[in-house]
Design a protein around this motif. Structure first.
Motif, PDB file in Angstrom:
ATOM      1  N   ARG A  28      36.964  17.783  27.693  1.00  0.00           N
ATOM      2  CA  ARG A  28      38.479  17.325  28.120  1.00  0.00           C
ATOM      3  C   ARG A  28      38.805  17.950  29.342  1.00  0.00           C
ATOM      4  O   ARG A  28      38.073  18.664  29.876  1.00  0.00           O
ATOM      5  CB  ARG A  28      39.433  17.610  26.969  1.00  0.00           C
ATOM      6  N   SER A  29      39.847  17.450  29.701  1.00  0.00           N
ATOM      7  CA  SER A  29      40.672  18.234  30.760  1.00  0.00           C
ATOM      8  C   SER A  29      41.981  19.099  30.461  1.00  0.00           C
ATOM      9  O   SER A  29      42.531  18.759  29.215  1.00  0.00           O
ATOM     10  CB  SER A  29      41.070  17.374  31.826  1.00  0.00           C
ATOM     11  N   LEU A  30      42.246  20.119  30.856  1.00  0.00           N
ATOM     12  CA  LEU A  30      43.392  20.947  30.645  1.00  0.00           C
ATOM     13  C   LEU A  30      44.409  21.182  31.767  1.00  0.00           C
ATOM     14  O   LEU A  30      44.055  21.143  32.974  1.00  0.00           O
ATOM     15  CB  LEU A  30      43.070  22.634  30.133  1.00  0.00           C
ATOM     16  N   THR A  31      45.716  21.334  31.403  1.00  0.00           N
ATOM     17  CA  THR A  31      46.651  21.511  32.712  1.00  0.00           C
ATOM     18  C   THR A  31      47.424  22.760  32.421  1.00  0.00           C
ATOM     19  O   THR A  31      47.160  23.385  31.338  1.00  0.00           O
ATOM     20  CB  THR A  31      47.515  20.146  32.513  1.00  0.00           C
ATOM     21  N   LEU A  32      47.851  23.126  33.544  1.00  0.00           N
ATOM     22  CA  LEU A  32      48.240  24.562  33.221  1.00  0.00           C
ATOM     23  C   LEU A  32      49.988  24.252  32.969  1.00  0.00           C
ATOM     24  O   LEU A  32      50.580  24.797  32.220  1.00  0.00           O
ATOM     25  CB  LEU A  32      48.463  25.198  34.957  1.00  0.00           C
ATOM     26  N   ALA A  33      50.852  23.504  33.955  1.00  0.00           N
ATOM     27  CA  ALA A  33      52.275  23.183  33.585  1.00  0.00           C
ATOM     28  C   ALA A  33      52.389  21.735  34.089  1.00  0.00           C
ATOM     29  O   ALA A  33      53.004  21.511  34.912  1.00  0.00           O
ATOM     30  CB  ALA A  33      53.117  24.250  34.391  1.00  0.00           C
ATOM     31  N   PRO A  34      52.080  20.845  33.334  1.00  0.00           N
ATOM     32  CA  PRO A  34      52.203  19.348  33.499  1.00  0.00           C
ATOM     33  C   PRO A  34      53.597  19.081  34.043  1.00  0.00           C
ATOM     34  O   PRO A  34      53.511  17.727  34.544  1.00  0.00           O
ATOM     35  CB  PRO A  34      51.419  18.662  32.361  1.00  0.00           C
ATOM     36  N   SER A  35      54.591  19.654  33.691  1.00  0.00           N
ATOM     37  CA  SER A  35      55.943  19.214  33.927  1.00  0.00           C
ATOM     38  C   SER A  35      56.066  19.248  35.366  1.00  0.00           C
ATOM     39  O   SER A  35      56.872  18.459  36.063  1.00  0.00           O
ATOM     40  CB  SER A  35      56.988  20.175  33.236  1.00  0.00           C
ATOM     41  N   TYR A  36      55.491  20.243  36.201  1.00  0.00           N
ATOM     42  CA  TYR A  36      55.682  20.186  37.679  1.00  0.00           C
ATOM     43  C   TYR A  36      54.339  20.404  38.314  1.00  0.00           C
ATOM     44  O   TYR A  36      54.537  20.525  39.618  1.00  0.00           O
ATOM     45  CB  TYR A  36      56.621  21.268  37.983  1.00  0.00           C
ATOM     46  N   MET A  37      53.311  20.646  37.938  1.00  0.00           N
ATOM     47  CA  MET A  37      52.052  20.765  38.437  1.00  0.00           C
ATOM     48  C   MET A  37      50.966  19.638  38.183  1.00  0.00           C
ATOM     49  O   MET A  37      50.915  19.393  37.275  1.00  0.00           O
ATOM     50  CB  MET A  37      51.549  22.127  38.192  1.00  0.00           C
ATOM     51  N   SER A  38      50.245  19.346  39.295  1.00  0.00           N
ATOM     52  CA  SER A  38      49.503  18.137  39.003  1.00  0.00           C
ATOM     53  C   SER A  38      48.062  18.639  38.794  1.00  0.00           C
ATOM     54  O   SER A  38      47.047  17.922  38.597  1.00  0.00           O
ATOM     55  CB  SER A  38      48.957  17.222  40.359  1.00  0.00           C
ATOM     56  N   HIS A  39      47.659  20.106  38.868  1.00  0.00           N
ATOM     57  CA  HIS A  39      46.724  20.559  38.638  1.00  0.00           C
ATOM     58  C   HIS A  39      45.965  20.346  37.326  1.00  0.00           C
ATOM     59  O   HIS A  39      46.602  20.437  36.247  1.00  0.00           O
ATOM     60  CB  HIS A  39      46.570  22.111  38.722  1.00  0.00           C
ATOM     61  N   GLN A  40      44.456  20.317  37.254  1.00  0.00           N
ATOM     62  CA  GLN A  40      43.770  19.745  35.868  1.00  0.00           C
ATOM     63  C   GLN A  40      42.328  20.700  36.130  1.00  0.00           C
ATOM     64  O   GLN A  40      41.916  20.523  37.205  1.00  0.00           O
ATOM     65  CB  GLN A  40      43.675  18.366  35.944  1.00  0.00           C
ATOM     66  N   ALA A  41      41.896  21.171  34.995  1.00  0.00           N
ATOM     67  CA  ALA A  41      40.809  21.881  34.863  1.00  0.00           C
ATOM     68  C   ALA A  41      39.789  21.132  33.922  1.00  0.00           C
ATOM     69  O   ALA A  41      40.310  20.946  32.800  1.00  0.00           O
ATOM     70  CB  ALA A  41      40.760  23.307  34.555  1.00  0.00           C
ATOM     71  N   HIS A  42      38.684  20.966  34.285  1.00  0.00           N
ATOM     72  CA  HIS A  42      37.740  20.241  33.280  1.00  0.00           C
ATOM     73  C   HIS A  42      37.065  21.159  32.660  1.00  0.00           C
ATOM     74  O   HIS A  42      36.420  22.043  33.102  1.00  0.00           O
ATOM     75  CB  HIS A  42      36.887  19.114  34.060  1.00  0.00           C
ATOM     76  N   LEU A  43      37.136  21.094  31.148  1.00  0.00           N
ATOM     77  CA  LEU A  43      36.595  21.898  30.473  1.00  0.00           C
ATOM     78  C   LEU A  43      34.910  21.419  30.041  1.00  0.00           C
ATOM     79  O   LEU A  43      34.870  20.236  29.663  1.00  0.00           O
ATOM     80  CB  LEU A  43      37.167  22.041  28.817  1.00  0.00           C
TER      81      LEU A  43
END
Length: 200
Positions: free
Chosen positions: A113-128
């Motif tokens: 799946r993918s994980l986000t850091l702070a989805p309220s204000y960051m678009s960054h996603q990391a694929h697990l």
């Protein structure tokens, strides 16, 4: 309850150090107007996010790496992770990072799946990515020193999460997700492109 996404009336961009900040002028379904800030990595165009890798040495042993963490000025245990480079997919990036940081490749790699850091204000996603059937292979990386590789039993995860030098939220979440995935068996095959294999 399903809600209509806010209408984006305008987007204003400016640089913010290593990030690109967007100021969004939003209108919500109830007519309220607000301005939200959103951060993108400056090199966002170079690749679709990042990977965080759970390398399984055997059925119950995960490989962690110990690396200097400037934010807290100490050596931290965590999982192999890194950016997806231009032209790579998550599987290729995970195998490359695994070779660079831990000195192993994997014959079987699956995106969970993918994980986000702070989805309220960051678009960054990391694929697990779950990596299994490991074999020794090292590639040169960009780390200033070779990382220490630390085997750890998933059965002892309750001890690991209380260690002061294991504090990164993505690594903690990734290990719990991977452990549950492994214990409960593989679910139905994911959509095309969500997993795969990379032979040596």
């Amino acid at each position: 309850m399903s809600r209509r996404l806010p209408i984006i009336h305008s987007v204003t961009e400016h640089e913010a150090g290593p990030y690109r900040m967007e100021l969004l002028d939003l209108e919500f379904s109830n007519g309220e107007r607000r301005r939200y800030e959103r951060l993108h990595g400056r090199n966002r165009a170079a690749g679709p996010g990042a990977v965080i890798v759970v390398p399984m040495l055997d059925a119950d042993t995960v490989l962690l790496v110990r690396e200097y963490a400037a934010g807290v000025h100490r050596y931290e245990l965590g999982l192999v992770k890194g950016r997806i480079d231009a032209g790579e997919d998550a599987i290729e990036a995970a195998n490359r990072e695994l070779k660079e940081e831990a000195g192993y490749g994997a014959r079987s790699l699956t995106v969970l799946r993918s994980l986000t850091l702070a989805p309220s204000y960051m678009s960054h996603q990391a694929h697990l990515v779950l990596a299994r059937d490991l074999y020794p292979e090292r590639l040169p990386g960009d780390e200033p020193e070779e990382l220490e590789v630390v085997p750890f039993k998933l059965d002892d995860l309750h001890q690991l999460i209380l260690r002061e030098d294991f504090s990164e939220g993505r690594s903690i979440a990734a290990l719990f997700i991977a452990r549950e995935w492994l214990r409960n068996g593989e679910p139905a095959p994911p959509e095309a492109g969500a997993g795969g294999e990379s032979p040596p």
